[in-house]
Design a protein around this motif. Structure first.
Motif, mmCIF file in Angstrom:
data_model
loop_
_atom_site.group_PDB
_atom_site.id
_atom_site.type_symbol
_atom_site.label_atom_id
_atom_site.label_comp_id
_atom_site.label_asym_id
_atom_site.label_seq_id
_atom_site.Cartn_x
_atom_site.Cartn_y
_atom_site.Cartn_z
ATOM 1 N N VAL A 97 0.853 -1.200 0.000
ATOM 2 C CA VAL A 97 0.000 0.000 0.000
ATOM 3 C C VAL A 97 0.885 1.244 0.000
ATOM 4 N N LYS A 98 1.893 1.243 0.841
ATOM 5 C CA LYS A 98 2.799 2.396 0.921
ATOM 6 C C LYS A 98 3.589 2.575 -0.375
ATOM 7 N N ALA A 99 3.978 1.470 -1.009
ATOM 8 C CA ALA A 99 4.678 1.549 -2.298
ATOM 9 C C ALA A 99 3.763 2.153 -3.363
ATOM 10 N N GLN A 100 2.479 1.758 -3.350
ATOM 11 C CA GLN A 100 1.509 2.313 -4.301
ATOM 12 C C GLN A 100 1.360 3.813 -4.069
ATOM 13 N N GLN A 101 1.310 4.227 -2.812
ATOM 14 C CA GLN A 101 1.219 5.652 -2.493
ATOM 15 C C GLN A 101 2.419 6.413 -3.047
ATOM 16 N N ARG A 102 3.613 5.870 -2.847
ATOM 17 C CA ARG A 102 4.826 6.539 -3.335
ATOM 18 C C ARG A 102 4.799 6.682 -4.856
ATOM 19 N N ILE A 103 4.376 5.638 -5.535
ATOM 20 C CA ILE A 103 4.302 5.698 -7.003
ATOM 21 C C ILE A 103 3.324 6.784 -7.436
ATOM 22 N N LEU A 104 2.144 6.826 -6.813
ATOM 23 C CA LEU A 104 1.154 7.834 -7.191
ATOM 24 C C LEU A 104 1.647 9.245 -6.881
ATOM 25 N N LYS A 105 2.330 9.415 -5.760
ATOM 26 C CA LYS A 105 2.892 10.731 -5.436
ATOM 27 C C LYS A 105 3.982 11.114 -6.435
ATOM 28 N N ASP A 106 4.751 10.131 -6.890
ATOM 29 C CA ASP A 106 5.759 10.390 -7.924
ATOM 30 C C ASP A 106 5.094 10.793 -9.243
ATOM 31 N N VAL A 107 3.967 10.172 -9.560
ATOM 32 C CA VAL A 107 3.220 10.532 -10.771
ATOM 33 C C VAL A 107 2.782 11.987 -10.676
ATOM 34 N N VAL A 108 2.192 12.367 -9.537
ATOM 35 C CA VAL A 108 1.720 13.737 -9.352
ATOM 36 C C VAL A 108 2.892 14.715 -9.465
ATOM 37 N N ALA A 109 3.991 14.436 -8.787
ATOM 38 C CA ALA A 109 5.154 15.332 -8.820
ATOM 39 C C ALA A 109 5.706 15.463 -10.240
ATOM 40 N N GLY A 110 5.806 14.345 -10.938
ATOM 41 C CA GLY A 110 6.309 14.374 -12.313
ATOM 42 C C GLY A 110 5.397 15.161 -13.233
ATOM 43 N N MET A 111 4.097 14.973 -13.083
ATOM 44 C CA MET A 111 3.146 15.712 -13.914
ATOM 45 C C MET A 111 3.188 17.208 -13.607
ATOM 46 N N GLU A 125 5.328 10.812 -21.737
ATOM 47 C CA GLU A 125 6.017 9.547 -22.008
ATOM 48 C C GLU A 125 7.348 9.463 -21.257
ATOM 49 N N VAL A 126 7.990 10.603 -21.003
ATOM 50 C CA VAL A 126 9.285 10.596 -20.308
ATOM 51 C C VAL A 126 9.160 10.104 -18.862
ATOM 52 N N LEU A 127 7.963 10.134 -18.322
ATOM 53 C CA LEU A 127 7.756 9.675 -16.943
ATOM 54 C C LEU A 127 7.631 8.160 -16.846
ATOM 55 N N SER A 128 7.289 7.514 -17.944
ATOM 56 C CA SER A 128 6.939 6.086 -17.870
ATOM 57 C C SER A 128 8.106 5.183 -17.472
ATOM 58 N N ALA A 146 4.558 -1.000 -19.906
ATOM 59 C CA ALA A 146 5.050 0.302 -20.367
ATOM 60 C C ALA A 146 3.999 0.987 -21.250
ATOM 61 N N ARG A 147 3.384 0.228 -22.161
ATOM 62 C CA ARG A 147 2.332 0.794 -23.026
ATOM 63 C C ARG A 147 1.160 1.270 -22.180
ATOM 64 N N ARG A 148 0.769 0.438 -21.234
ATOM 65 C CA ARG A 148 -0.358 0.754 -20.361
ATOM 66 C C ARG A 148 -0.066 2.016 -19.542
ATOM 67 N N LEU A 149 1.150 2.117 -19.036
ATOM 68 C CA LEU A 149 1.533 3.277 -18.237
ATOM 69 C C LEU A 149 1.563 4.544 -19.091
ATOM 70 N N LYS A 150 2.131 4.476 -20.290
ATOM 71 C CA LYS A 150 2.170 5.636 -21.191
ATOM 72 C C LYS A 150 0.763 6.111 -21.524
ATOM 73 N N HIS A 151 -0.100 5.160 -21.830
ATOM 74 C CA HIS A 151 -1.490 5.478 -22.148
ATOM 75 C C HIS A 151 -2.168 6.168 -20.963
ATOM 76 N N GLY A 152 -1.992 5.606 -19.790
ATOM 77 C CA GLY A 152 -2.609 6.172 -18.594
ATOM 78 C C GLY A 152 -2.069 7.548 -18.249
#
Length: 177
Positions: A97-111, A125-128, A146-152
């Motif tokens: 759960v904590k790993a999922q949180q970190r990934i989502l926070k990284d997504v937000v920060a990157g965006m 795409e550079v974030l994927s 990777a395709r799924r992540l880029k799409h999302g």
């Protein structure tokens, strides 16, 4: 005579009485706007669907990242002594759960960094690649993930920072592909 299919709706929470116990349906947006968790307090189990995924990248195309992170905060605090069951992999440890949180926070920060630079959704795409390294994806699933992540990332960024109508038609990929 045609019978109407039954509909059950609720806004935030609904309790079903099942024998002597109860099953609670709780609205927990994040992965999708209509995501729900199923809680069985009697046996201390919570089913969280795609709120936490294992061995794959999270599907972001329909995600509300802020709500998702908030839902995971609730999961960590309120369901600490529950068995957590994910929709795509069975039991989930609190570390997952904590790993999922970190990934989502990284997504937000990157965006947010990309948005400040005025990047278009195609630029996400550079974030994927860096994000994919944080997901425990089996080697044979890396390309698909990777395709799924880029799409999302594309769709999540477009919704968050750009008007969908300004983007024009976009080729979509279903979550199951």
């Amino acid at each position: 005579m045609r019978w109407a299919a039954p509909d059950i709706t609720f806004s935030e929470r609904m309790t079903l009485h099942w024998g002597n116990g109860e099953v609670i349906l709780e609205h927990r947006p994040g992965p999708t706007p209509g995501s729900i968790w199923i809680i069985v307090p009697e046996v201390r189990v919570v089913f969280v669907g795609d709120a936490v995924v294992q061995s794959q990248a999270p599907f972001l195309a329909y995600a509300d990242l802020d709500a998702w992170i908030e839902s995971l905060d609730v999961l960590v605090k309120a369901y600490r002594d529950y068995t957590i069951i994910g929709g795509r992999g069975g039991p989930i440890a609190s570390a997952d759960v904590k790993a999922q949180q970190r990934i989502l926070k990284d997504v937000v920060a990157g965006m947010e960094k990309l948005a400040r630079k005025g990047v278009t959704p195609e630029g996400t795409e550079v974030l994927s690649a860096p994000l994919l390294t944080k997901c425990k994806v089996a080697p044979e699933m890396r390309e698909r993930s990777a395709r799924r992540l880029k799409h999302g990332l594309y769709h999540c960024f477009a919704r968050r920072y750009h008007s969908e109508s300004a983007l024009g038609p976009v080729e979509t990929e279903s979550e199951e592909q």
